[in-house]
Design a protein around this motif. Structure first.
Motif, PDB file in Angstrom:
ATOM      1  N   GLY A  19      38.977  31.916  78.383  1.00  0.00           N
ATOM      2  CA  GLY A  19      38.854  32.598  78.384  1.00  0.00           C
ATOM      3  C   GLY A  19      38.280  32.395  79.629  1.00  0.00           C
ATOM      4  N   ASN A  20      38.110  33.501  80.640  1.00  0.00           N
ATOM      5  CA  ASN A  20      37.417  33.347  81.730  1.00  0.00           C
ATOM      6  C   ASN A  20      35.690  33.389  82.187  1.00  0.00           C
ATOM      7  OD1 ASN A  20      39.486  34.318  83.357  1.00  0.00           O
ATOM      8  ND2 ASN A  20      39.373  35.817  83.011  1.00  0.00           N
ATOM      9  N   TYR A  21      35.166  31.904  81.199  1.00  0.00           N
ATOM     10  CA  TYR A  21      33.698  31.610  80.875  1.00  0.00           C
ATOM     11  C   TYR A  21      33.199  31.180  82.390  1.00  0.00           C
ATOM     12  CZ  TYR A  21      33.889  32.391  76.146  1.00  0.00           C
ATOM     13  OH  TYR A  21      33.964  32.422  74.872  1.00  0.00           O
ATOM     14  N   MET A  22      32.179  31.579  83.435  1.00  0.00           N
ATOM     15  CA  MET A  22      31.384  30.493  84.124  1.00  0.00           C
ATOM     16  C   MET A  22      30.041  29.908  83.476  1.00  0.00           C
ATOM     17  SD  MET A  22      31.735  33.764  87.133  1.00  0.00           S
ATOM     18  CE  MET A  22      31.388  33.128  88.125  1.00  0.00           C
ATOM     19  N   LYS A  23      29.523  29.559  84.044  1.00  0.00           N
ATOM     20  CA  LYS A  23      28.444  28.769  83.807  1.00  0.00           C
ATOM     21  C   LYS A  23      27.554  29.096  84.666  1.00  0.00           C
ATOM     22  CE  LYS A  23      28.293  23.983  82.587  1.00  0.00           C
ATOM     23  NZ  LYS A  23      28.629  22.568  82.546  1.00  0.00           N
ATOM     24  N   TYR A  24      26.413  29.523  83.563  1.00  0.00           N
ATOM     25  CA  TYR A  24      24.653  29.639  84.600  1.00  0.00           C
ATOM     26  C   TYR A  24      24.405  29.014  84.429  1.00  0.00           C
ATOM     27  CZ  TYR A  24      28.007  34.402  84.664  1.00  0.00           C
ATOM     28  OH  TYR A  24      28.534  34.940  85.107  1.00  0.00           O
ATOM     29  N   LEU A  25      23.136  28.895  85.343  1.00  0.00           N
ATOM     30  CA  LEU A  25      21.315  27.794  85.460  1.00  0.00           C
ATOM     31  C   LEU A  25      20.747  29.279  84.779  1.00  0.00           C
ATOM     32  CD1 LEU A  25      19.719  25.762  85.400  1.00  0.00           C
ATOM     33  CD2 LEU A  25      19.446  26.099  87.671  1.00  0.00           C
ATOM     34  N   CYS A  26      19.723  28.944  83.689  1.00  0.00           N
ATOM     35  CA  CYS A  26      18.927  30.025  84.043  1.00  0.00           C
ATOM     36  C   CYS A  26      17.058  29.645  84.739  1.00  0.00           C
ATOM     37  CB  CYS A  26      18.563  30.624  82.083  1.00  0.00           C
ATOM     38  SG  CYS A  26      17.392  31.357  81.962  1.00  0.00           S
ATOM     39  N   LEU A  27      16.728  30.691  85.647  1.00  0.00           N
ATOM     40  CA  LEU A  27      15.674  29.639  86.406  1.00  0.00           C
ATOM     41  C   LEU A  27      14.808  30.222  86.052  1.00  0.00           C
ATOM     42  CD1 LEU A  27      17.382  31.627  89.995  1.00  0.00           C
ATOM     43  CD2 LEU A  27      17.886  29.069  89.168  1.00  0.00           C
ATOM     44  N   VAL A  28      14.756  30.915  84.725  1.00  0.00           N
ATOM     45  CA  VAL A  28      12.774  31.047  84.378  1.00  0.00           C
ATOM     46  C   VAL A  28      12.820  29.739  83.098  1.00  0.00           C
ATOM     47  CG1 VAL A  28      12.620  32.699  82.354  1.00  0.00           C
ATOM     48  CG2 VAL A  28      13.094  33.526  84.143  1.00  0.00           C
ATOM     49  N   CYS A  29      14.056  29.552  82.011  1.00  0.00           N
ATOM     50  CA  CYS A  29      13.755  28.771  81.254  1.00  0.00           C
ATOM     51  C   CYS A  29      14.438  27.213  81.555  1.00  0.00           C
ATOM     52  CB  CYS A  29      14.193  29.076  80.214  1.00  0.00           C
ATOM     53  SG  CYS A  29      16.482  29.103  79.159  1.00  0.00           S
ATOM     54  N   GLY A  30      15.489  27.398  82.086  1.00  0.00           N
ATOM     55  CA  GLY A  30      16.339  26.092  82.955  1.00  0.00           C
ATOM     56  C   GLY A  30      17.578  25.559  82.004  1.00  0.00           C
ATOM     57  N   ILE A  31      17.425  26.831  80.831  1.00  0.00           N
ATOM     58  CA  ILE A  31      19.200  25.596  80.563  1.00  0.00           C
ATOM     59  C   ILE A  31      20.217  26.370  80.762  1.00  0.00           C
ATOM     60  CG2 ILE A  31      18.802  28.268  79.042  1.00  0.00           C
ATOM     61  CD1 ILE A  31      19.580  26.700  77.053  1.00  0.00           C
ATOM     62  N   THR A  32      21.101  26.155  80.933  1.00  0.00           N
ATOM     63  CA  THR A  32      22.675  25.737  81.336  1.00  0.00           C
ATOM     64  C   THR A  32      23.936  26.276  80.451  1.00  0.00           C
ATOM     65  OG1 THR A  32      22.477  23.914  82.866  1.00  0.00           O
ATOM     66  CG2 THR A  32      24.558  25.083  83.040  1.00  0.00           C
ATOM     67  N   PHE A  33      24.339  27.866  80.101  1.00  0.00           N
ATOM     68  CA  PHE A  33      24.799  28.132  78.909  1.00  0.00           C
ATOM     69  C   PHE A  33      26.248  28.827  80.380  1.00  0.00           C
ATOM     70  CE2 PHE A  33      22.478  31.211  80.803  1.00  0.00           C
ATOM     71  CZ  PHE A  33      22.619  32.407  80.941  1.00  0.00           C
ATOM     72  N   GLU A  34      27.346  29.039  79.586  1.00  0.00           N
ATOM     73  CA  GLU A  34      28.543  29.965  79.102  1.00  0.00           C
ATOM     74  C   GLU A  34      28.233  31.301  79.013  1.00  0.00           C
ATOM     75  OE1 GLU A  34      31.670  27.380  78.857  1.00  0.00           O
ATOM     76  OE2 GLU A  34      31.824  25.325  80.508  1.00  0.00           O
ATOM     77  N   GLY A  46      16.461  35.631  77.244  1.00  0.00           N
ATOM     78  CA  GLY A  46      16.657  36.712  78.257  1.00  0.00           C
ATOM     79  C   GLY A  46      16.772  37.279  78.632  1.00  0.00           C
ATOM     80  N   ALA A  47      16.455  35.478  79.942  1.00  0.00           N
ATOM     81  CA  ALA A  47      16.984  36.520  81.466  1.00  0.00           C
ATOM     82  C   ALA A  47      18.379  37.310  81.992  1.00  0.00           C
ATOM     83  CB  ALA A  47      16.179  35.633  82.377  1.00  0.00           C
ATOM     84  N   THR A  48      18.421  37.682  82.803  1.00  0.00           N
ATOM     85  CA  THR A  48      19.685  38.350  83.577  1.00  0.00           C
ATOM     86  C   THR A  48      19.109  38.913  84.856  1.00  0.00           C
ATOM     87  OG1 THR A  48      18.511  40.910  83.319  1.00  0.00           O
ATOM     88  CG2 THR A  48      19.520  40.075  81.641  1.00  0.00           C
ATOM     89  N   GLY A  49      20.587  39.210  85.542  1.00  0.00           N
ATOM     90  CA  GLY A  49      20.904  38.937  87.121  1.00  0.00           C
ATOM     91  C   GLY A  49      20.238  38.519  87.925  1.00  0.00           C
ATOM     92  N   SER A  50      19.238  38.835  88.915  1.00  0.00           N
ATOM     93  CA  SER A  50      19.152  37.785  89.284  1.00  0.00           C
ATOM     94  C   SER A  50      18.303  36.601  89.206  1.00  0.00           C
ATOM     95  CB  SER A  50      17.448  38.293  90.407  1.00  0.00           C
ATOM     96  OG  SER A  50      16.641  38.356  89.891  1.00  0.00           O
ATOM     97  N   ASP A  51      17.838  36.272  88.141  1.00  0.00           N
ATOM     98  CA  ASP A  51      17.362  35.383  87.400  1.00  0.00           C
ATOM     99  C   ASP A  51      18.428  34.148  86.756  1.00  0.00           C
ATOM    100  OD1 ASP A  51      14.616  36.400  87.483  1.00  0.00           O
ATOM    101  OD2 ASP A  51      14.212  37.498  85.751  1.00  0.00           O
ATOM    102  N   LEU A  52      19.842  34.517  87.162  1.00  0.00           N
ATOM    103  CA  LEU A  52      20.729  33.811  86.975  1.00  0.00           C
ATOM    104  C   LEU A  52      21.397  33.390  88.078  1.00  0.00           C
ATOM    105  CD1 LEU A  52      22.136  34.881  83.316  1.00  0.00           C
ATOM    106  CD2 LEU A  52      20.313  33.137  83.289  1.00  0.00           C
ATOM    107  N   GLU A  53      22.022  31.991  87.847  1.00  0.00           N
ATOM    108  CA  GLU A  53      22.626  31.449  88.849  1.00  0.00           C
ATOM    109  C   GLU A  53      23.656  30.510  89.139  1.00  0.00           C
ATOM    110  OE1 GLU A  53      21.526  27.838  91.395  1.00  0.00           O
ATOM    111  OE2 GLU A  53      20.326  29.280  92.387  1.00  0.00           O
ATOM    112  N   VAL A  54      24.966  31.573  89.208  1.00  0.00           N
ATOM    113  CA  VAL A  54      26.201  30.759  88.970  1.00  0.00           C
ATOM    114  C   VAL A  54      26.363  28.953  88.998  1.00  0.00           C
ATOM    115  CG1 VAL A  54      28.627  30.543  89.204  1.00  0.00           C
ATOM    116  CG2 VAL A  54      27.426  32.864  88.788  1.00  0.00           C
TER     117      VAL A  54
END
Length: 63
Positions: A19-34, A46-54
């Motif tokens: 699929g069209n998975y993108m990898k994100y870094l959560c700026l709140v807790c530091g986890i990287t997820f797709e 549960g962070a969203t929006g500007s708290d996530l970085e591609v």
């Protein structure tokens, strides 16, 4: 917390069917997820929006 990381790593391989998975870094807790969601949500805090970085992945091709 360690169990969550292990489950996320396993699910990455089980659920990624090209699929069209993108990898994100959560700026709140530091986890990287797709995620393939237009509005991704951190699976840990549960962070969203500007708290996530591609995260841009570099192509590492061996020749």
């Amino acid at each position: 917390m360690v169990l969550v990381v292990i489950v996320l790593k396993i699910s990455k391989y089980l659920l990624n069917f090209g699929g069209n998975y993108m990898k994100y870094l959560c700026l709140v807790c530091g986890i990287t997820f797709e995620s393939d969601d237009e509005n991704p949500v951190c699976p840990v805090c549960g962070a969203t929006g500007s708290d996530l970085e591609v995260v841009e992945e570099e192509n590492k091709e061996e020749k």
